[in-house]
Enzyme design. Structure first.
Site, PDB file in Angstrom:
ATOM      1  NE  ARG A  63       3.074  -4.828   7.115  1.00  0.00           N
ATOM      2  CZ  ARG A  63       2.560  -5.844   6.422  1.00  0.00           C
ATOM      3  NH1 ARG A  63       3.220  -6.307   5.366  1.00  0.00           N
ATOM      4  NH2 ARG A  63       1.418  -6.388   6.759  1.00  0.00           N
ATOM      5  CG  HIS A  67       4.741  -7.981  10.981  1.00  0.00           C
ATOM      6  ND1 HIS A  67       3.694  -8.718  10.475  1.00  0.00           N
ATOM      7  CD2 HIS A  67       4.376  -6.681  10.816  1.00  0.00           C
ATOM      8  CE1 HIS A  67       2.747  -7.908  10.017  1.00  0.00           C
ATOM      9  NE2 HIS A  67       3.146  -6.667  10.202  1.00  0.00           N
ATOM     10  CG  ASN A  95       3.845 -12.518   9.964  1.00  0.00           C
ATOM     11  OD1 ASN A  95       3.752 -11.315  10.169  1.00  0.00           O
ATOM     12  ND2 ASN A  95       4.173 -13.391  10.906  1.00  0.00           N
ATOM     13  CG  HIS A 197       1.382   3.130   8.749  1.00  0.00           C
ATOM     14  ND1 HIS A 197       0.149   2.905   9.327  1.00  0.00           N
ATOM     15  CD2 HIS A 197       2.032   1.935   8.808  1.00  0.00           C
ATOM     16  CE1 HIS A 197       0.067   1.642   9.711  1.00  0.00           C
ATOM     17  NE2 HIS A 197       1.190   1.039   9.410  1.00  0.00           N
TER      18      HIS A 197
END
Length: 329
Positions: A63, A67, A95, A197
């Site tokens: 992740r 980001h 975040n 995911h």
């Protein structure tokens, strides 16, 4: 210079302005072969040690990579800590849920690399994050793949640059496609990357609207599997601590596989932005295809990760090799 050549140069310049992700010509496999030939092994060993400490290392690192790349490109700007008057990317509300173990993975891998004299201050934090991300995918049972390296670390990190750049759990297909297209990624790339995911978790506050207050007509989102919705209500009762964590994949949460797509077929996508990939006819065929073929999904995921890794790459003119991943030199 002939007229045709000038036109070609101008056309290429225009493309790079419109699509900054094209400016990634410096990336190549084995980029550090002459200065730090064992860098990938060093990083992998550090990542493996961190994974042994906690599984959160895997989704946390994955992740963190997303980001980072979606805001100002893959330049480790998300690693920078706020200081003085500057509020950095990592402290933007979008975040704050990034797992500390993801940051720690990169920091530990950087320390391991810099412990080798010939490698010290030669390998960017951005590249270490790319290598670590590949490694955690493999360690969770996903595909192993060659990574392109040669990124420099960014010189800017501001919370103000984050807004509107990251996918939201309630997005529809058009919104998702637009956001990924802004990074040079196709709908197929978006669906493949959403497949990440298959590991990790989310907090209750990211999806409670789907199980308690979806609409005036339906308390529960009708696209949710009723049994799954009831399980989510049990794990996330009303007024529960919003930071309670729920597995994104209710079946094989610790394995990187194609179960994510099989879950969507059964109405078990945790976010609206997950389930819409199956309920929308424009994306359903891709979900069905990857639900039936692990190999097809893995190939698409590797291709999408490689493309994502080329977004907003910095070079020696607009970046540097950070000595400390969390602070500018």
């Amino acid at each position: 210079m002939g007229r045709v050549t000038i036109i070609q140069v101008l056309a290429l310049s225009s493309l790079i302005i419109i699509f900054p992700h094209l400016a990634s010509a410096q990336l190549k496999q084995n980029y550090y072969a002459n200065v730090c030939p064992n860098v990938e092994t060093i990083v992998r060993n550090a990542v493996q040690a961190k994974v042994r400490q906690t599984f959160v290392t895997i989704p946390g690192t994955l992740r963190l990579f997303f980001h980072d790349c979606f805001v100002q490109g893959c330049d480790a700007s998300v690693m920078i800590a706020s200081s003085g008057s500057n509020t950095a990317e990592k402290d933007h509300p979008d975040n704050l849920s990034l797992a500390g173990d993801g940051f720690d993975t990169v920091i530990k891998a950087k320390a391991a690399v810099d412990a080798v004299a010939s490698c010290r201050n030669k390998v960017s934090c951005a590249d270490i994050l790319v290598m670590a991300t590949r490694d955690v995918v493999m360690m969770a049972g996903g595909p192993s793949y060659a990574v392109e390296l040669g990124r420099f670390d960014g010189l800017s990190s501001t919370a103000a640059s984050v807004g509107g750049k990251l996918p939201k759990p309630n997005m529809n297909l058009d919104q998702l496609n637009a956001m990924f297209a802004a990074n040079g990624l196709t709908q197929a790339d978006m669906i493949a990357l959403s497949g990440a995911h298959t590991v990790g978790f989310s907090h209750c506050d990211q999806f409670t609207n789907r199980i308690y207050k979806f609409s005036k007509q339906n308390q529960v989102d009708p696209t949710l599997n009723p049994t799954y919705a009831a399980q989510l209500q049990q794990k996330c009762p009303k007024n529960v601590d919003p930071q309670i964590a729920i597995n994104m994949d209710p079946n094989t949460p610790n394995t990187f596989d194609n179960m994510y797509f099989k879950n969507l077929q059964q109405g078990k996508g945790l976010f609206t932005s997950d389930q819409v990939l199956f309920t929308n006819s424009r994306s359903k065929q891709t979900v069905d295809s990857w639900a039936s073929s692990t190999k097809a999904f893995n190939n698409a995921f590797v291709a999408a990760m490689t493309k994502l890794g080329r977004v907003g790459v910095k070079n020696a003119k607009n970046g540097n090799i950070r000595r400390d991943c969390s602070a500018f030199n």
